[in-house]
Design an enzyme around this catalytic site. Structure first.
Site, PDB file in Angstrom:
ATOM      1  N   GLU A   1      -6.757 -18.651  27.298  1.00  0.00           N
ATOM      2  CA  GLU A   1      -6.837 -17.586  26.302  1.00  0.00           C
ATOM      3  C   GLU A   1      -8.259 -17.080  26.189  1.00  0.00           C
ATOM      4  O   GLU A   1      -9.209 -17.859  26.186  1.00  0.00           O
ATOM      5  CB  GLU A   1      -6.442 -18.101  24.913  1.00  0.00           C
ATOM      6  CG  GLU A   1      -5.027 -18.527  24.755  1.00  0.00           C
ATOM      7  CD  GLU A   1      -4.778 -19.051  23.342  1.00  0.00           C
ATOM      8  OE1 GLU A   1      -5.543 -18.695  22.424  1.00  0.00           O
ATOM      9  OE2 GLU A   1      -3.840 -19.833  23.176  1.00  0.00           O
TER      10      GLU A   1
ATOM     11  N   GLU B   1      -3.219 -25.984  21.595  1.00  0.00           N
ATOM     12  CA  GLU B   1      -4.432 -26.382  20.870  1.00  0.00           C
ATOM     13  C   GLU B   1      -4.158 -27.545  19.915  1.00  0.00           C
ATOM     14  O   GLU B   1      -4.271 -27.397  18.697  1.00  0.00           O
ATOM     15  CB  GLU B   1      -5.029 -25.191  20.113  1.00  0.00           C
ATOM     16  CG  GLU B   1      -5.570 -24.114  21.023  1.00  0.00           C
ATOM     17  CD  GLU B   1      -6.320 -23.015  20.277  1.00  0.00           C
ATOM     18  OE1 GLU B   1      -6.081 -22.845  19.075  1.00  0.00           O
ATOM     19  OE2 GLU B   1      -7.139 -22.330  20.917  1.00  0.00           O
TER      20      GLU B   1
ATOM     21  N   ARG C   1       1.095 -22.643  10.885  1.00  0.00           N
ATOM     22  CA  ARG C   1       1.458 -23.282  12.160  1.00  0.00           C
ATOM     23  C   ARG C   1       0.776 -24.645  12.229  1.00  0.00           C
ATOM     24  O   ARG C   1      -0.033 -24.985  11.376  1.00  0.00           O
ATOM     25  CB  ARG C   1       1.048 -22.400  13.338  1.00  0.00           C
ATOM     26  CG  ARG C   1      -0.446 -22.262  13.487  1.00  0.00           C
ATOM     27  CD  ARG C   1      -0.805 -21.427  14.703  1.00  0.00           C
ATOM     28  NE  ARG C   1      -2.239 -21.423  14.930  1.00  0.00           N
ATOM     29  CZ  ARG C   1      -2.847 -20.659  15.818  1.00  0.00           C
ATOM     30  NH1 ARG C   1      -2.156 -19.821  16.563  1.00  0.00           N
ATOM     31  NH2 ARG C   1      -4.147 -20.715  15.985  1.00  0.00           N
TER      32      ARG C   1
ATOM     33  N   GLU D   1      -1.983 -12.464  12.722  1.00  0.00           N
ATOM     34  CA  GLU D   1      -2.920 -12.050  13.767  1.00  0.00           C
ATOM     35  C   GLU D   1      -2.761 -10.585  14.158  1.00  0.00           C
ATOM     36  O   GLU D   1      -3.094 -10.201  15.280  1.00  0.00           O
ATOM     37  CB  GLU D   1      -2.786 -12.998  14.964  1.00  0.00           C
ATOM     38  CG  GLU D   1      -3.221 -14.393  14.551  1.00  0.00           C
ATOM     39  CD  GLU D   1      -3.262 -15.414  15.668  1.00  0.00           C
ATOM     40  OE1 GLU D   1      -4.171 -16.269  15.636  1.00  0.00           O
ATOM     41  OE2 GLU D   1      -2.386 -15.364  16.547  1.00  0.00           O
TER      42      GLU D   1
ATOM     43  N   HIS E   1      -5.867  -9.224  15.402  1.00  0.00           N
ATOM     44  CA  HIS E   1      -6.435  -9.859  16.602  1.00  0.00           C
ATOM     45  C   HIS E   1      -6.044  -8.997  17.792  1.00  0.00           C
ATOM     46  O   HIS E   1      -4.899  -8.586  17.928  1.00  0.00           O
ATOM     47  CB  HIS E   1      -5.850 -11.262  16.736  1.00  0.00           C
ATOM     48  CG  HIS E   1      -6.511 -12.105  17.782  1.00  0.00           C
ATOM     49  ND1 HIS E   1      -6.449 -11.830  19.126  1.00  0.00           N
ATOM     50  CD2 HIS E   1      -7.256 -13.230  17.662  1.00  0.00           C
ATOM     51  CE1 HIS E   1      -7.121 -12.753  19.787  1.00  0.00           C
ATOM     52  NE2 HIS E   1      -7.622 -13.613  18.932  1.00  0.00           N
TER      53      HIS E   1
HETATM   54  C1  GLA Z   1      -5.929 -19.742  19.515  1.00  0.00           C
HETATM   55  C2  GLA Z   1      -4.421 -19.870  19.570  1.00  0.00           C
HETATM   56  C3  GLA Z   1      -3.709 -18.554  19.658  1.00  0.00           C
HETATM   57  C4  GLA Z   1      -4.326 -17.539  18.751  1.00  0.00           C
HETATM   58  C5  GLA Z   1      -5.792 -17.419  19.073  1.00  0.00           C
HETATM   59  C6  GLA Z   1      -6.499 -16.396  18.255  1.00  0.00           C
HETATM   60  O1  GLA Z   1      -6.530 -19.738  20.738  1.00  0.00           O
HETATM   61  O2  GLA Z   1      -4.000 -20.708  20.611  1.00  0.00           O
HETATM   62  O3  GLA Z   1      -2.369 -18.778  19.313  1.00  0.00           O
HETATM   63  O4  GLA Z   1      -4.170 -17.944  17.425  1.00  0.00           O
HETATM   64  O5  GLA Z   1      -6.409 -18.659  18.817  1.00  0.00           O
HETATM   65  O6  GLA Z   1      -7.834 -16.287  18.624  1.00  0.00           O
END
Ligand code: GLA
Length: 664
Positions: free
Chosen positions: A311, A158, A119, A359, A362
């Site tokens: 987040e 981000e 990404r 992820e 995660h």
């Molecule tokens: C970032 C991204 C998310 C995800 C998280 C994982 O904050 O914005 O898409 O990848 O990390 O911790």
């Protein structure tokens, strides 16, 4: 023309703390969506962020539009009373873009392409990328601008890509031409007389690509400034599109805290809502303090108003070497801590834990264990408690801080250059150490840019500002002149804004302010090495300073080369600390200086590890320890989470939280 009044987070929250997270339903069959909605309602979710990584699904071929699935989701959310933070999907372009337009892919400093398959593989300076990004943004805004579920726009995700490719090279040059006007000015600012680097024509000026040895620090510093500005241009282009369609809907993009790629002070001014992603390590004994720091930083970027946790993780992340889950209670503690320190939105990455993709390990609000798992059960409890607090908390301000900690991206960028004296003295770690001292002393602090108005603060703390503009120095001098108390850590005021070392190793006016006659040498310390000072130990750094005759107080180094020379100096209300004292000393030193400056802790008599913050007339008490504690709270209160009356003391269990309102 004055900027038209922009909407704020309150326009999205509408009086309720937002609770929810990134929702990636495109990873699931549609039956799951209905199950998701059932669980969301069960957990009190009132906000989901849709579309962050949906570009390939929305535009499977160049120019095609597949909005049907998103139409159904927007309606589904609205029908169930869940608001949508709608993302532009521009942080992850579809593979066809890289295939058809390789110039949209960024290149690293070696000229290697960053391919699709992960990404954030976009070149911020690619005209083609920007054209496609604008087009999909335009169509999303046109289609969903009047949808009743829409609460906020989330631009990209981000922002973080550096790019050394050809279009970035041209854009960097344009940026430099605008900044310097002439090559002579650039040569002067970058100090290119050194190592025969003088530029004769603009086309010789490059982004700092792979080089044989250390790169020109001025060039590297400007490249960081340029990258932040180039990414900001991308943000603004999309923001302007959605703002044109929906002037009443607030716009944000999520920051990573302590991320070098964006000067968050500059960016925050261009956002309606400041939002941040926070991932403290559950194993970090000071994870709570790290959270507090990020909260204080984000609240300050939001000018003291409410802000958004875009987040966080309900359990483990999956990008550390070893990824630990959150023990029971920690998610709740850190969520309520964010609210205490000003958040009006507590959201997660992500709603449902993925079963495929990078992820899949995660955590999500709904973990692989499903609705009966501990993670979801805790999420439900948090949702219910936020609903309880909403009425009293939403849109309220955190009690005004009396202390400001100065923070600056330019100082950070410049201090981390190749060729510095120590790679041990890491700027974020130094900032964190000073903030920790305040946190442990139960003193809530704001962060401020060195050129901000500081006059409302009783104490200003400068953990380190290696680079300072003349305006920042004027600001500090005026602050002390106006009666403020200032404490500065080592390596402050060393360089000017071009990263040129100021004569004498520290700005002369600052030396005068602190009572430094001569700064002879810097003496960085090795990892783990300690400098003995009368009464404490210093770490990371020490300095060979000759004090002026009229300095008011000194704490001297003991033994070694610096024996007898001042480690800490005070002249009037200005303190200079030439090393990083060990945590307990820094805490006591700062607490004493703060008390002297008239700063009051939020509450006295608090047990260690208990955090106290006042927001909107409520007192939040947060126990970061694993053992239960009794917290003295003079007077009569009502506990909003339990409904119980509290007189003079409250019991907090492991990771316990109380939110108290004074009984009338
Ligand atoms: C970032 C991204 C998310 C995800 C998280 C994982 O904050 O914005 O898409 O990848 O990390 O911790």
């Amino acid at each position: 023309m004055p900027e038209p009044q922009r909407p704020s987070l309150a326009d999205a929250t509408r009086g309720r703390i937002l609770f929810g997270g990134d929702y990636n339903p495109e990873q699931w069959p549609e039956e799951t969506w209905h199950e998701d909605v059932r669980l969301m309602k069960d957990a009190g979710v009132n906000s989901v962020t849709l579309g962050v990584f949906s570009w390939a699904k929305l535009e499977p071929r160049p120019g095609a539009r597949e909005f049907g699935w998103l139409d159904r989701l927007m309606d589904l959310m609205h029908d169930n009373g869940i608001g949508v933070v709608l993302a532009t999907p521009t942080s992850s372009p579809p593979p066809w873009m890289g295939r058809l337009h390789p110039e949209t892919l960024p290149r690293d400093e070696d000229g290697r392409t960053e391919w699709w398959g992960s990404r954030q593989h976009f070149s911020h300076s690619s005209a083609t990328y920007r054209r496609y990004a604008a087009a999909i943004t335009e169509d999303l805004a046109a289609r969903y601008g009047s949808h009743p579920a829409l609460r906020m726009w989330h631009i990209n995700n981000e922002y973080c890509t550096y790019d050394w490719g050809d279009e970035a090279e041209a854009a960097f040059r344009r940026w430099l031409q605008e900044k310097y006007g002439t090559l002579d000015a650039l040569n002067e600012a970058w100090g290119t007389a050194f190592w025969s680097q003088g530029y004769g024509v603009w086309n010789e000026v490059l982004p700092p690509r792979r080089a044989h040895y250390m790169k020109n620090p001025g060039q590297v510093l400007d490249f960081k400034r340029f990258t932040s500005d180039a990414l900001l241009e991308c943000y603004l282009a999309e923001r302007d599109i959605v703002a044109r369609h929906t002037p009443h809907i607030p716009v944000t993009t999520n920051f990573m805290p302590f991320w070098q790629g964006q000067d968050a002070w500059v960016w925050a001014e261009r956002e309606d809502v400041v939002s941040v992603d926070i991932y403290p390590d559950p194993r970090d004994p000071f994870g709570g303090q790290y959270g507090a720091l990020v909260h204080d930083m984000t609240r300050s970027q939001a000018c003291g108003g409410p802000w958004m946790v875009m987040e966080q993780a309900a359990g483990p992340v999956n990008w550390r070497g070893v990824n630990h889950p959150k023990p029971a209670g920690l998610n709740r503690l850190w969520s309520l801590q964010a609210v205490a320190r000003g958040a009006d939105a507590v959201c997660y990455f992500q709603w449902r834990q993925s079963r495929q993709g990078s992820e899949k390990f995660h955590s999500g609000m709904v973990s692989h264990a499903g609705e009966h798992g501990r993670t979801f059960q805790e999420v439900k409890r948090i949702g219910a408690e936020l609903a309880l607090l909403s009425e009293k908390v939403a849109d309220a301000r955190v009690e005004a801080a009396e202390v400001a900690v100065l923070l600056d991206w330019n100082a950070w960028w410049a201090s981390q250059q190749d060729g510095r004296l120590s790679s041990e003295a890491d700027y974020p770690q130094v900032v964190r150490a000073w903030h920790r001292a305040l946190w442990e002393a139960h003193t809530v602090a704001d962060f401020a840019h060195p050129e901000h108005d500081l006059s409302t603060y009783k104490l200003v703390v400068v953990p380190q500002l290696y680079l300072m503009t003349d305006a920042a120095i004027d600001n500090l001098l005026a602050y002390v002149e106006g009666g403020g108390t200032l404490v500065a850590g080592f390596q402050t005021g060393v360089a000017d804004e071009d990263d040129r070392v100021r004569a004498g190793g520290m700005d002369a006016r600052l030396r005068d302010l602190f009572g430094i006659r001569v700064l002879h040498e810097w003496w960085p310390l090795d990892a783990g090495e300690k400098a003995e000072v009368e009464g404490f130990h210093g770490t990371l750094w020490s300095e060979e300073i000759e004090a002026a005759d009229d300095v008011d107080a000194v704490m001297p180094y003991k033994g070694g080369e610096l024996d007898g020379l001042p480690a800490v100096l005070r002249r009037g209300r200005a303190w200079y600390v030439s090393t990083l004292p060990e945590p307990h000393t820094l805490r006591t030193l700062l607490a004493d200086i703060a008390a002297d400056a008239g700063v009051r802790p939020t509450l006295t008599g608090l047990p260690a590890g208990v955090e106290a913050v006042r927001r909107g007339g409520l007192l939040f008490l947060l126990n970061h320890g694993r053992d239960g504690v009794t917290v003295p709270v003079p007077g009569r209160h009502r506990s909003l989470l339990t409904g119980a009356d509290v007189t003079d003391a409250v019991e907090l269990g492991r990771y316990g939280v109380a939110v108290l309102e004074a009984a009338s």
